[in-house]
Enzyme design. Structure first.
Site, PDB file in Angstrom:
ATOM      1  N   ASP A 190      35.781  35.807  40.731  1.00  0.00           N
ATOM      2  CA  ASP A 190      36.209  35.899  42.413  1.00  0.00           C
ATOM      3  C   ASP A 190      38.027  34.882  41.939  1.00  0.00           C
ATOM      4  O   ASP A 190      37.228  33.614  41.308  1.00  0.00           O
ATOM      5  CB  ASP A 190      35.033  36.007  42.929  1.00  0.00           C
ATOM      6  CG  ASP A 190      35.061  36.053  44.380  1.00  0.00           C
ATOM      7  OD1 ASP A 190      35.536  37.343  44.864  1.00  0.00           O
ATOM      8  OD2 ASP A 190      35.573  34.585  44.711  1.00  0.00           O
ATOM      9  N   ASN A 210      45.036  34.948  52.196  1.00  0.00           N
ATOM     10  CA  ASN A 210      45.492  36.498  53.445  1.00  0.00           C
ATOM     11  C   ASN A 210      45.464  35.735  54.677  1.00  0.00           C
ATOM     12  O   ASN A 210      46.955  36.343  55.347  1.00  0.00           O
ATOM     13  CB  ASN A 210      44.238  36.796  53.417  1.00  0.00           C
ATOM     14  CG  ASN A 210      44.247  38.481  52.704  1.00  0.00           C
ATOM     15  OD1 ASN A 210      44.979  38.018  52.044  1.00  0.00           O
ATOM     16  ND2 ASN A 210      43.132  39.284  51.966  1.00  0.00           N
ATOM     17  N   HIS A 267      48.881  39.727  54.553  1.00  0.00           N
ATOM     18  CA  HIS A 267      48.430  40.140  53.210  1.00  0.00           C
ATOM     19  C   HIS A 267      48.727  40.915  51.849  1.00  0.00           C
ATOM     20  O   HIS A 267      49.019  41.186  50.804  1.00  0.00           O
ATOM     21  CB  HIS A 267      47.829  41.987  54.447  1.00  0.00           C
ATOM     22  CG  HIS A 267      46.304  41.544  55.018  1.00  0.00           C
ATOM     23  ND1 HIS A 267      44.849  41.731  54.147  1.00  0.00           N
ATOM     24  CD2 HIS A 267      45.895  41.268  56.471  1.00  0.00           C
ATOM     25  CE1 HIS A 267      43.738  41.190  55.361  1.00  0.00           C
ATOM     26  NE2 HIS A 267      45.119  40.739  56.094  1.00  0.00           N
ATOM     27  N   ASP A 283      48.510  40.749  48.580  1.00  0.00           N
ATOM     28  CA  ASP A 283      48.431  42.002  47.910  1.00  0.00           C
ATOM     29  C   ASP A 283      48.991  41.556  46.253  1.00  0.00           C
ATOM     30  O   ASP A 283      48.202  42.237  45.160  1.00  0.00           O
ATOM     31  CB  ASP A 283      48.885  43.762  48.247  1.00  0.00           C
ATOM     32  CG  ASP A 283      47.804  43.836  49.241  1.00  0.00           C
ATOM     33  OD1 ASP A 283      46.808  43.503  49.394  1.00  0.00           O
ATOM     34  OD2 ASP A 283      49.019  44.887  50.139  1.00  0.00           O
ATOM     35  N   GLU A 309      38.931  40.709  45.898  1.00  0.00           N
ATOM     36  CA  GLU A 309      39.308  39.683  45.480  1.00  0.00           C
ATOM     37  C   GLU A 309      38.408  39.770  43.918  1.00  0.00           C
ATOM     38  O   GLU A 309      38.569  39.028  43.390  1.00  0.00           O
ATOM     39  CB  GLU A 309      39.954  38.538  45.870  1.00  0.00           C
ATOM     40  CG  GLU A 309      38.663  37.419  45.984  1.00  0.00           C
ATOM     41  CD  GLU A 309      37.723  37.822  47.275  1.00  0.00           C
ATOM     42  OE1 GLU A 309      38.387  39.250  48.000  1.00  0.00           O
ATOM     43  OE2 GLU A 309      37.487  37.097  47.899  1.00  0.00           O
TER      44      GLU A 309
END
Lengths: 125, 307
Positions: B187, B195, B200, B204, B230
């Site tokens: 994680d 973010n 975003h 990404d 994530e």
């Protein structure tokens, strides 16, 4: 991507090689090598790194499906289309499963060859 | 290209009959492959002199055809079995399809010969071939759909659907062969902040760069997937806990040593768990999850193992 491909032909018949070579040249591509067995195809692929391979199925010293499988396992991005006289369902499925990206049956029709090669260009190159 | 003289009358009748047939007919010696007879229809197709080899005259080959049926039509003593073989063959000399009927017989002069009757089925094959080509198109589309269904569209890693399948398969394999199996859950640390701070699109990009780092850090036999958000998972078949900890540490290092686009520093917390025989996939993943939260609780950017 330039749409003129460097192609390798694999077929145990010299007559088919000549016909395919002429067809592919008529479509604006060049043939950089041709070979006559599946085993030769594996070696030649490494040596010539063609943009596209046309692969026969019935050949001495390893058939085209096995050769396709082996080339794709070493080069996952290899682009191979079958050009063969075998239209049986199992053969078709095995070839696609092995990693072939197109299937053209003999006698070769220029329009089918053209659309298959163009599909390869637009989908993968 | 004639029959022996002593069979003159019979042979004239024979030749007359075969010449009247609208199919290609030839007879060849089974030992030498030399043509003994060809009928009128075939004479129109090929220019052949007597004693030429059948494969050369008809297929322009320099050695017998790969699928030459002669050996299936004679017995161990070289005598005709009486069987008739029917096959379809594409002749690339004239680009036509033929249905061939092959049988071995004793020729009047004592030789064993194979006769072959070829019916032109080019027109019939055309429809069949179009169908086979359409079949191939369909198989290609099905394969592409299958790939899409098991791929995470953002990172191009396997998705959770595929991983459920992999985990089912690998746990049953581990049970059957009493083998090792381990998983790593990763994680990314404080990803929400990435973010919120960078937007975003940048988030990404971090996920995609993480996917590349993962693929470059694992071994060939490992499976990598985006587990969701994530979170990523690596399944390590035939690998014990200690070996898996090495893989996880390699991933952790690669992540924190990478300079990510815009964000620069990104770290990850990793939980590692090994499969206990006969436990469920959910139990395995729950153990990895516990280890992951242990890593988070202990200050992030570290690997923890399940107990």
């Amino acid at each position: 991507m330039n749409s003129s491909l460097k192609i390798m032909i694999v077929d145990d018949s010299l007559i088919t090689i000549k016909k395919l070579e002429k067809n592919l040249q008529d479509l604006g591509h060049s043939v950089l090598h041709s070979c006559k067995t599946g085993r030769e195809a594996i070696e030649s692929f490494e040596k010539y790194q063609p943009d596209l391979v046309t692969m026969d199925i019935t050949m001495p010293d390893m058939d085209g499906i096995e050769a396709t499988k082996q080339i794709v396992s070493i080069n996952p991005d290899a682009l191979i289309i079958m050009v063969t006289s075998h239209g049986q369902e199992k053969m078709v499925m095995d070839a696609i499963e092995a990693g072939a990206k197109g299937y053209v049956l003999k006698p070769i029709r220029l329009d089918k060859l053209e659309s298959t090669v163009n599909k390869i260009i637009s989908n993968y190159l | 290209m004639n029959l022996p003289n002593e069979f003159d009358t019979e042979s004239n009748l024979f030749i007359g009959l075969f010449d009247a047939m609208p199919f290609s007919v030839y007879v060849a010696d089974v030992t030498t492959h030399e043509l003994i007879f060809i009928n009128k229809k075939l004479r129109e197709r090929i220019s052949s002199s007597a004693n030429q080899k059948c494969y050369k005259a008809i297929y322009q080959l320099h050695s017998p055809c790969i699928n030459c049926p002669i050996n299936k039509l004679i017995d161990r003593d070289g005598l005709p079995t009486g069987e008739t073989l029917i096959s379809e063959l594409f002749n690339d000399v004239d680009d036509h399809w033929y249905q061939l009927q092959d049988k071995c017989i004793c020729w009047p002069d004592g030789k064993v010969a194979k006769y072959s009757i070829g019916v032109d089925i080019t027109k019939q094959k055309q429809a069949q071939n179009l169908l086979a080509e359409a079949h191939a198109e369909l198989a290609l589309k099905a394969k592409a759909l299958k790939t899409i269904s098991i791929t995470d569209p953002l990172t191009q890693l396997f998705n959770r659907l595929k991983m459920d399948e992999v985990l089912e398969y690998e746990t049953s394999r581990a049970n059957r062969y009493a083998g090792n199996l381990s998983v790593i859950l990763l994680d990314l640390d404080k990803f929400k902040l990435v973010n919120d701070t960078f937007g975003h699109l940048v988030g990404d990009k971090v996920l995609c760069e993480t996917a590349t780092i993962l693929q470059n850090s694992v071994r060939k036999q490992d499976y990598v997937a985006r587990w969701g958000g994530e979170e990523f998972v690596v399944v390590c078949p035939e690998t014990n806990l200690d070996e898996t900890l090495l893989v996880a540490e390699k991933i952790r290092l690669a992540l924190c040593q990478n300079t990510f686009t815009e964000v620069k520093l990104v770290t990850g917390s990793l939980g590692v768990a090994s499969y206990i025989p006969n436990e469920s996939v959910n139990a395995l993943m729950a153990n990895a999850d516990k280890a992951l939260y242990q890593a988070k609780d202990n200050g992030r950017n570290r690997v923890c193992k399940a107990f």
